[in-house]
Write a protein that holds these residues in place. Structure first.
Motif, PDB file in Angstrom:
ATOM      1  N   LYS A 166      16.488  -7.592  20.600  1.00  0.00           N
ATOM      2  CA  LYS A 166      17.585  -7.407  19.393  1.00  0.00           C
ATOM      3  C   LYS A 166      17.885  -5.807  19.523  1.00  0.00           C
ATOM      4  CE  LYS A 166      16.951 -11.583  16.749  1.00  0.00           C
ATOM      5  NZ  LYS A 166      17.001 -12.035  15.478  1.00  0.00           N
ATOM      6  N   LYS A 167      16.885  -4.962  20.116  1.00  0.00           N
ATOM      7  CA  LYS A 167      17.124  -3.571  19.979  1.00  0.00           C
ATOM      8  C   LYS A 167      18.377  -3.027  20.495  1.00  0.00           C
ATOM      9  CE  LYS A 167      14.725   0.757  20.820  1.00  0.00           C
ATOM     10  NZ  LYS A 167      13.489   1.233  21.472  1.00  0.00           N
ATOM     11  N   ARG A 168      19.264  -2.264  19.677  1.00  0.00           N
ATOM     12  CA  ARG A 168      20.582  -1.613  20.000  1.00  0.00           C
ATOM     13  C   ARG A 168      20.212  -0.581  21.248  1.00  0.00           C
ATOM     14  NH1 ARG A 168      25.063  -2.844  17.548  1.00  0.00           N
ATOM     15  NH2 ARG A 168      25.969  -1.004  18.105  1.00  0.00           N
ATOM     16  N   ARG A 169      20.977  -0.695  22.097  1.00  0.00           N
ATOM     17  CA  ARG A 169      21.131   0.120  23.314  1.00  0.00           C
ATOM     18  C   ARG A 169      21.885   1.070  22.762  1.00  0.00           C
ATOM     19  NH1 ARG A 169      21.187  -3.768  28.734  1.00  0.00           N
ATOM     20  NH2 ARG A 169      19.535  -4.850  28.439  1.00  0.00           N
ATOM     21  N   THR A 214      26.627   0.526  12.053  1.00  0.00           N
ATOM     22  CA  THR A 214      27.497  -0.865  12.711  1.00  0.00           C
ATOM     23  C   THR A 214      27.657  -0.795  14.203  1.00  0.00           C
ATOM     24  OG1 THR A 214      29.185  -0.300  11.750  1.00  0.00           O
ATOM     25  CG2 THR A 214      27.619  -1.608  10.265  1.00  0.00           C
ATOM     26  N   ASP A 215      28.441   0.405  14.510  1.00  0.00           N
ATOM     27  CA  ASP A 215      29.143   0.531  15.726  1.00  0.00           C
ATOM     28  C   ASP A 215      28.900   1.585  16.609  1.00  0.00           C
ATOM     29  OD1 ASP A 215      31.676  -1.742  15.265  1.00  0.00           O
ATOM     30  OD2 ASP A 215      31.263  -0.968  13.552  1.00  0.00           O
ATOM     31  N   GLY A 216      28.066   2.539  15.999  1.00  0.00           N
ATOM     32  CA  GLY A 216      27.715   3.624  17.220  1.00  0.00           C
ATOM     33  C   GLY A 216      28.687   4.938  16.734  1.00  0.00           C
ATOM     34  N   TYR A 217      29.723   4.692  15.876  1.00  0.00           N
ATOM     35  CA  TYR A 217      30.702   5.824  15.708  1.00  0.00           C
ATOM     36  C   TYR A 217      31.242   5.534  14.362  1.00  0.00           C
ATOM     37  CZ  TYR A 217      34.277   2.784  17.672  1.00  0.00           C
ATOM     38  OH  TYR A 217      35.080   1.948  17.938  1.00  0.00           O
TER      39      TYR A 217
END
Length: 281
Positions: A51-54, A107-110
């Motif tokens: 589940k770790k976000r890349r 949530t979205d990285g930006y």
């Protein structure tokens, strides 16, 4: 047995290559039943946390501020109080310009604000599109676009963006839209090539001519200017001045020509000025 016991007491690793990356598995052949259950199959550390976000690579330019969408109406002449005649493009607004989603780094990285424009009937949209808009409590809208910002503080979902509250007369804006499609055109119209002699005896009037040498390199270089599809692409015109804002007619007048034909969708955002409203880096 002695040789076998010496082998079984030491664990070994097995690497299974795949198309994307090699997977390393560690096995233990110890005789103890309690330790074999916990050490029989041990996955690498990076595969245990699925589940770790890349890391995300966002290929999107940073806007100087939130903008709106509008509809091109046509061109006309505008008379300044000094008597100067200015060619302007009249831009109108349909129902919309409502915030449908707010994206953040967590949530979205930006950071970005998604805006919807132009109300349509429910049956004109798909069920996923309707579900996305119903989640925000917004009306059905045809167009959705994002404005990537440095910070999204002060914005709320289902917030209506009003043009005269974001811009003033005299401000500079960047306007982007789809240009008028011209179809398949030749080199003279597409790239402003010169034609050949039109007199008697010439066999090269509007032909393209040579496109490269024969033996060396023996091919046509990529990017060679040749006949092809012209127009119908997204173009941005930068640093255009807002001449007039008419609240009664719900239109604005922008100096100069804008991409596309009347009825075309336009994206209006504050003009980017490096060092003033966007960072130098």
């Amino acid at each position: 047995m002695a040789a076998f016991s010496s082998i079984s007491s030491s664990p070994f690793s097995l690497s299974i290559p795949s198309s994307s990356r090699s997977t390393s598995l560690s096995f233990s052949l110890s005789s103890s039943s309690s330790s074999s259950s916990s050490q029989f199959l041990k996955l690498p550390q990076q595969q245990q946390h699925t589940k770790k976000r890349r890391g995300m690579v966002v290929m999107m330019s940073l806007e100087a501020g939130v903008g709106v969408m509008a509809t091109k109406l046509g061109m006309m002449s505008f008379f300044e109080p000094s008597g100067e005649v200015v060619p302007v493009t009249v831009v109108g607004f349909k129902e919309g310009n409502i915030v449908t989603q707010i994206k953040t780094d967590a949530t979205d990285g930006y950071n970005a604000v998604q805006v919807g424009y132009r109300r349509v009937r429910d049956r004109k949209l798909t069920k996923p599109e309707m579900g996305h808009l119903e989640k925000a409590g917004a009306i059905p809208m045809r167009h959705l676009q994002e404005f990537r910002l440095q910070s999204v503080q002060g914005f709320q979902v289902n917030q209506r963006l009003v043009f005269d509250e974001l811009f003033n007369e005299g401000d500079l804006v960047d306007v982007s839209g789809t240009t008028i499609g011209k179809g398949f055109q030749g080199g003279i119209k597409r790239y402003n090539f010169k034609r050949g002699p039109m007199s008697h005896g010439s066999k090269s009037h509007r032909q393209l001519g040579s496109i490269g040498a024969g033996t060396t390199p023996g091919r046509v270089y990529k990017g060679k200017k040749m006949p092809g599809r012209m127009g119908g692409t997204n173009r941005k015109t930068r640093k255009l001045k807002i001449v007039k804002i008419d609240k009664d007619l719900n239109v604005i007048m922008i100096k100069g020509a804008l991409p596309g034909k009347p009825g075309n969708l336009l994206r209006i955002a504050p003009a980017k000025i490096v060092g003033k409203n966007i960072p130098k880096n």
